[in-house]
Scaffold this active site. Structure first.
Site, PDB file in Angstrom:
ATOM      1  N   HIS A   1     -12.731   0.981 -26.067  1.00 21.68           N
ATOM      2  CA  HIS A   1     -13.941   1.055 -25.263  1.00 21.68           C
ATOM      3  C   HIS A   1     -13.773   0.277 -23.950  1.00 21.68           C
ATOM      4  CE1 HIS A   1     -18.547   0.200 -24.982  1.00 21.68           C
ATOM      5  NE2 HIS A   1     -18.129   1.062 -24.077  1.00 21.68           N
TER       6      HIS A   1
ATOM      7  N   TYR B   1      -6.795   1.767  -5.462  1.00 20.73           N
ATOM      8  CA  TYR B   1      -5.491   1.195  -5.844  1.00 20.73           C
ATOM      9  C   TYR B   1      -5.678  -0.025  -6.749  1.00 20.73           C
ATOM     10  CZ  TYR B   1      -2.853   4.010  -2.417  1.00 20.73           C
ATOM     11  OH  TYR B   1      -2.251   5.035  -1.724  1.00 20.73           O
TER      12      TYR B   1
ATOM     13  N   ASP C   1     -17.198   6.961 -21.405  1.00 17.76           N
ATOM     14  CA  ASP C   1     -18.025   5.766 -21.638  1.00 17.76           C
ATOM     15  C   ASP C   1     -19.487   6.030 -21.276  1.00 17.76           C
ATOM     16  OD1 ASP C   1     -18.923   3.272 -22.174  1.00 17.76           O
ATOM     17  OD2 ASP C   1     -17.629   2.224 -20.756  1.00 17.76           O
TER      18      ASP C   1
ATOM     19  N   TYR D   1      -6.879  14.029  -2.409  1.00 17.06           N
ATOM     20  CA  TYR D   1      -8.045  13.332  -2.978  1.00 17.06           C
ATOM     21  C   TYR D   1      -8.340  13.830  -4.394  1.00 17.06           C
ATOM     22  CZ  TYR D   1      -8.551  11.670   1.736  1.00 17.06           C
ATOM     23  OH  TYR D   1      -8.297  11.084   2.936  1.00 17.06           O
TER      24      TYR D   1
END
Lengths: 142, 142, 142, 142, 142, 142, 142, 142, 142, 142
Positions: H22, H112, H64, H130
């Protein structure tokens, strides 16, 4: 054994000297120096003393001429009556390789810090006190 | 450095001697011996000669008394006029540690085979020819 | 087994003691000490108690004479009624090796910090409480 | 330390005993046995003798009941007058764990061969001669 | 399998529990816990639930009596209606091993930080929510 | 870079040449040779041709004088019209180091077998065909 | 050797160039550069000079067009009369690959810091001074 | 190949997805992303594009639901006219797995930094600009 | 945890099943099987029994249809009155995955030999005797 | 990504192709091939099919012209009605790279043996049956 390579230089030591570049430092340490704990690379040279191995190393390694203090020794501790006669011997060996400059001296714990940043430490069995020495590698011009 | 341990013995060599048991063999090889290619464990001892390291090893290592030939040398090659005077020196050192038995001699390639089965090879810079020597470890009785 | 080396000293422990230099520290820890989590190098010595291994170590390792407190113990925690009788035993063993100086005491968590910086921790099965001890290695003069 | 686990058993030894299965063998070797050279896995137990560690091992390890000779000793060499009294001690310890069968004896070099195939060798500091012992692990029935 | 060691304990887990010392912590994590990313050592225990492995661990591991909160749980997130009935089960198991003290609760991210410093994390397949638990290891007195 | 060491010799190659002993062989292979698959140690020397590296190696490495054929080449395959002019260049370089003996030739697959037993293979980018060469190391007499 | 891949590019160098992504930097260092001590990955290219390897690298590697200074050189030290003619050669090679932008110059120690963060350093035997060069990798648009 | 596992998922990728818990994040990176230099674990997926691998990953990985932005993209750089049509495709795939929430966008260098903390980066050959995407793993409730 | 993957399957086990190809074998071993000593890869599954893990494995792994005996059991030893009822359970599980062929039986030592050549051994805590089972992996046709 | 290198070739695959020499073999295996168990080096290429990767490999790798059968396929098993149409596709791709010679066919187990000696196996997700192919690398002449 190879032609022209002093037998005191181990294969590992030669490899390390060749890998080093301009400004990298090598420590040649006496028998009591904490070499394994303070060195990134520790090269054992048990049974040998420093003058003989210093001579062999300088046969190949140029001394850094870009800085003022390419040779560094460990200062005698305050109140210690020892007079390190081995330093004279070092001066003769260095002179043989045309180095006539300063022998810089720094205190014990500053020396330990420098050793930790050095490229390698050669752990000899040198018995003389205050015999540890650091050499900054110079450039080979062709 | 430790009290009572000759400085010529490296930490690695001492560890290896302690790990060895009854019947395990150690080769002390001269500077031209193909030690890395023929040894399970190769311990560098550059800059040192054999008599000094042999003496230091025998200070701790018992010689095997269960077999007839616990000490083995490399036989002089046929037609080779060399007379290995270093063997006399070995006999004196061995005598100092109460070994007065035979110095077994085997030919070069048999010696290589034995070296490959030995527990370790100590690679010295010994210059004398036919100086290689094998020791079979004995037992310590308490 | 080697002649003159107590059997309680493992090959690894001897190697580590030989690698250590001036100022490097070794911790001899009791059976409940968090040795693996707090040590750079953890040398197991299960089944052994501290006094016997301390005696064997001091046979070889010089104690640092350059500092005031080369021997360090773990202070009894506040309100803990324990009286560490083992400390008397330590003083006798240290005396046997001519050390008659101070036994420095530091609190539990300071001790843990020191242990993390030490060269090695020997993890014994010592049952006595507050039996952990740190030794600073000195120099061998030849 | 854990509740109910004798302190003489190292973490590594317990792991090895748990990994072993039916028919895997463990050698408990004396101080002169060539344990590192003859074992797939060598577990150091310096400073300890065999009876104490044998007792601790048998507390957990079942003896193989599928074969006739689950316990093996090293036969006394011909002409060797030694009478290994330690074998009686082994019989008592084995009896404590309900083993009343044979103590198989094989000659030195056959023993070495068996040791090389064993799952692990525990290298003790046992001083008694002919004290080496091999145990074949049995099954736990639930 | 060994006599007296529950089969749910893997060889690796037993080794880790034996290596741990006073104050070292072990996390037993549920199936959704980020165990590999948050643990120094992650021991997989797939297919098992926590109560069974908690029981097996406490059979051997003493709980720390030097601190107030040796047992730590993950607090229910604000607004989360979950009522972790598994905590009752934990209390029973802990009671079986004579621990009747507090069950400390800390929030999710504090729990993650603690897990990162713990000696090891056991990654189970426990399905109950908020089932993660941390145990601080105590001392064995002999 | 070091004084007196040709820059074409890498640190790894120098180390390997120093580790080699009497009778160990080094292969200098052309760009199409299966060096990684056939060598115990493969030292890359991409971008370099063989004559220059052969010259640099012979500056340090003595040629074996104990055997008849210390220099070995790969025989031209039957029906292959290639005339390896590079061999003349090899003879000049070898002559510079006082070797005027035989250039032994063996067939392709025998050469592969020898390469597999050699101490190391230097993988160059030499474009000439049949340029592979094996050197048996001799002894340095001091 | 492969079709279309210059032989000066080693397998390791090609792998590294392929692993690099947008913004990763590669340093091509001269023979005196401290490459091993300052690089995360050091790829030896002994015996080769920089222009030839720069040309081979740019055949495959796009230059970063998202930043102003994708090409960086080491500034001549103050008072050093050297005039690095090799920079002209670099401009020609870069022009061949359509780069006509700036050649950024930074001082020696800033260059060392950049090298330490670079993806890899190629350690050549280039003899020209101030020949070190850093390339920022751009993107391939398909 | 296994039944029910898309072939685009490598054994290593499946293992990594199972180890994640998780809150752990996985980055699926395009062909120009600096994946090796920015990832703790870099899983190569050369030759594949992102939509296909995203679909395969979401077949197994829950998103999540405890946080607002479980899906993160790299914002188009200022002044860059690119319109990343691939994002629409992502929304469809996410919708297929019942995710209809926000697609969070962060700038290149923030992206990054996130990648460096992620559990793993999958390095695809995706050509669209992208296209990089980060997924936060959720919980499986049973 | 992932959607659709039974929790009893560890990340390592899934990776191994995916790496296996046509004809590779996996052994699911009971708690007394010498798994570490007989397996190339040993995957611990402590605390679990075989039927549950067999079921989970067959959910993904196709059974080899190119050979007559893709399922192999360990034959009951002569004179052993055990009647392995677990085999019936295996038949039901296999039937669930459409395998209605033979259950091949081989003797204990032949089984050990097969295990040594298998791709992996899963070491469970299964208590039933003669519960070990080998599965040959088949092909997935798409 | 690099200019001129197809994205289907991973950094590892390119490195391996460059390391290979004359006579070394590479296997391109389908999704059911036991690649990890039969290969010295297994390079995963999940999600890709063989024709595309074969084309990319042949762009760089020369085919051996010194032997009669540089291309090898797996023969259809007796009684298997499969007609491997993919072989036609292979012939076209090979023709594109000027190979018009024989497609050698060997039986399944002989193929496995060859694979075990090959330099590397590329494990694709190719679904076609009998799609496995071996290429012997030739020489690049410059």
């Amino acid at each position: 054994m190879l032609k022209g390579i002093p037998t005191i230089i181990s294969p590992e030591l030669m490899k390390v000297m060749m890998e080093m570049g301009h400004g990298d430092e090598i420590v040649i340490a006496d028998g009591n120096f904490p070499a394994t704990s303070h060195g990134k690379r520790c090269i054992r040279s048990d049974g040998n003393d420093i003058p003989k191995i210093l001579d062999a190393i300088l046969k190949f390694m140029p001394i850094d001429t870009y800085i003022q203090n390419p040779i560094t020794l460990m200062e005698v501790c305050e109140d210690d009556p020892v007079n390190p006669v081995i330093w004279k011997q070092y001066q003769e060996i260095l002179g043989k390789y045309k180095y006539t400059g300063n022998l810089n001296k720094i205190d014990r714990f500053e020396f330990y810090n420098r050793a930790q940043k050095a490229y390698a430490i050669v752990a000899t069995s040198e018995k003389a006190q205050y015999a540890n020495i650091i050499i900054s590698k110079g450039v080979v011009l062709l």
